[in-house]
Design a protein around this motif. Structure first.
Motif, PDB file in Angstrom:
ATOM      1  N   HIS A  25      74.691  56.793  86.495  1.00  0.00           N
ATOM      2  CA  HIS A  25      74.184  55.530  85.934  1.00  0.00           C
ATOM      3  C   HIS A  25      72.686  55.328  86.152  1.00  0.00           C
ATOM      4  O   HIS A  25      72.030  54.736  85.310  1.00  0.00           O
ATOM      5  N   ILE A  81      67.188  44.634  86.109  1.00  0.00           N
ATOM      6  CA  ILE A  81      68.433  45.258  86.580  1.00  0.00           C
ATOM      7  C   ILE A  81      68.131  46.500  87.402  1.00  0.00           C
ATOM      8  O   ILE A  81      68.715  46.709  88.467  1.00  0.00           O
ATOM      9  N   ASP A 131      72.408  51.386  72.769  1.00  0.00           N
ATOM     10  CA  ASP A 131      73.651  50.624  72.680  1.00  0.00           C
ATOM     11  C   ASP A 131      74.788  51.353  73.380  1.00  0.00           C
ATOM     12  O   ASP A 131      75.536  50.754  74.169  1.00  0.00           O
ATOM     13  N   LEU A 134      74.201  51.318  77.220  1.00  0.00           N
ATOM     14  CA  LEU A 134      74.430  49.989  77.786  1.00  0.00           C
ATOM     15  C   LEU A 134      75.920  49.667  77.864  1.00  0.00           C
ATOM     16  O   LEU A 134      76.392  49.124  78.863  1.00  0.00           O
ATOM     17  N   LYS A 135      76.654  50.015  76.820  1.00  0.00           N
ATOM     18  CA  LYS A 135      78.109  49.779  76.843  1.00  0.00           C
ATOM     19  C   LYS A 135      78.773  50.592  77.937  1.00  0.00           C
ATOM     20  O   LYS A 135      79.671  50.117  78.631  1.00  0.00           O
ATOM     21  N   LEU A 137      77.331  51.706  80.742  1.00  0.00           N
ATOM     22  CA  LEU A 137      76.965  51.118  82.032  1.00  0.00           C
ATOM     23  C   LEU A 137      77.742  49.831  82.293  1.00  0.00           C
ATOM     24  O   LEU A 137      78.190  49.590  83.413  1.00  0.00           O
ATOM     25  N   ASN A 138      77.898  49.019  81.269  1.00  0.00           N
ATOM     26  CA  ASN A 138      78.676  47.786  81.390  1.00  0.00           C
ATOM     27  C   ASN A 138      80.100  48.112  81.828  1.00  0.00           C
ATOM     28  O   ASN A 138      80.643  47.471  82.730  1.00  0.00           O
ATOM     29  N   CYS A 139      80.696  49.101  81.198  1.00  0.00           N
ATOM     30  CA  CYS A 139      82.062  49.501  81.542  1.00  0.00           C
ATOM     31  C   CYS A 139      82.137  49.984  82.987  1.00  0.00           C
ATOM     32  O   CYS A 139      83.037  49.612  83.729  1.00  0.00           O
ATOM     33  N   ILE A 142      80.483  46.726  85.563  1.00  0.00           N
ATOM     34  CA  ILE A 142      81.163  45.439  85.498  1.00  0.00           C
ATOM     35  C   ILE A 142      82.680  45.603  85.604  1.00  0.00           C
ATOM     36  O   ILE A 142      83.356  44.865  86.307  1.00  0.00           O
ATOM     37  N   TYR A 143      83.225  46.582  84.886  1.00  0.00           N
ATOM     38  CA  TYR A 143      84.678  46.740  84.824  1.00  0.00           C
ATOM     39  C   TYR A 143      85.192  47.927  85.632  1.00  0.00           C
ATOM     40  O   TYR A 143      86.352  48.323  85.492  1.00  0.00           O
ATOM     41  N   CYS A 147      87.844  50.339  81.154  1.00  0.00           N
ATOM     42  CA  CYS A 147      87.742  49.784  79.791  1.00  0.00           C
ATOM     43  C   CYS A 147      87.892  50.894  78.771  1.00  0.00           C
ATOM     44  O   CYS A 147      88.081  52.025  79.093  1.00  0.00           O
TER      45      CYS A 147
END
Length: 147
Positions: A25, A81, A131, A134-135, A137-139, A142-143, A147
């Motif tokens: 990441h 961030i 995009d 970012l998706k 990294l979000n997964c 955050i999750y 996901c």
């Protein structure tokens, strides 16, 4: 500048989503920062050149301004961030410099339109990468990869 030759092509980005999933990441965050930084200058000049074009629809100019502002917001957010995820770390990775301004300003109308097309093609390509990263990294963050 060759058609479809992007100024960010020298960045060592994952070839596909699977490779991106295997990338740490911090590396993805550095890639996002590099891509966003490398678009500051081209987007500024895109707005400037569209603003100076005779007969350019207002919608094109307003969309170019919107994209430039969004790039700045994303960059500011990613820098914040990055500072939180890696406190004390300095992001010093060099990013690709764009040298396409003469092509956007040429008197040869066909060459100028070709340069605009190529710039927008590259912007779309890099926006898609950002995009995806970012998706991902979000997964991951955050999750917890759930996901």
């Amino acid at each position: 500048m060759a058609l479809n030759s992007c100024h960010t092509s020298s960045l060592p980005t994952p070839e596909d989503k699977e490779q991106a999933q295997q990338t740490h990441h911090e590396v993805l965050m550095s890639l996002i920062l590099g891509l966003l930084r490398s678009w500051n200058d081209p987007l500024y000049h895109l707005v400037t050149e569209v603003r100076g074009m005779k007969g350019a629809p207002d919608g094109i100019l307003s969309r170019a301004i919107e994209i430039e502002e969004e790039n700045k917001r994303l960059l500011e957010g990613m820098e914040m961030i990055f500072g939180q995820v890696l406190p004390g770390a300095k992001e010093t990775e060099p990013y690709p410099v764009w040298s396409g301004l003469p092509s956007l300003q040429t008197k040869d109308e066909d060459a100028r339109y070709s340069a605009f097309y190529n710039l927008l093609h590259c912007l779309r390509r890099d926006s898609s990468k950002i995009d995806t990263y970012l998706k991902l990294l979000n997964c991951r963050i955050i999750y917890n990869n759930n996901c």
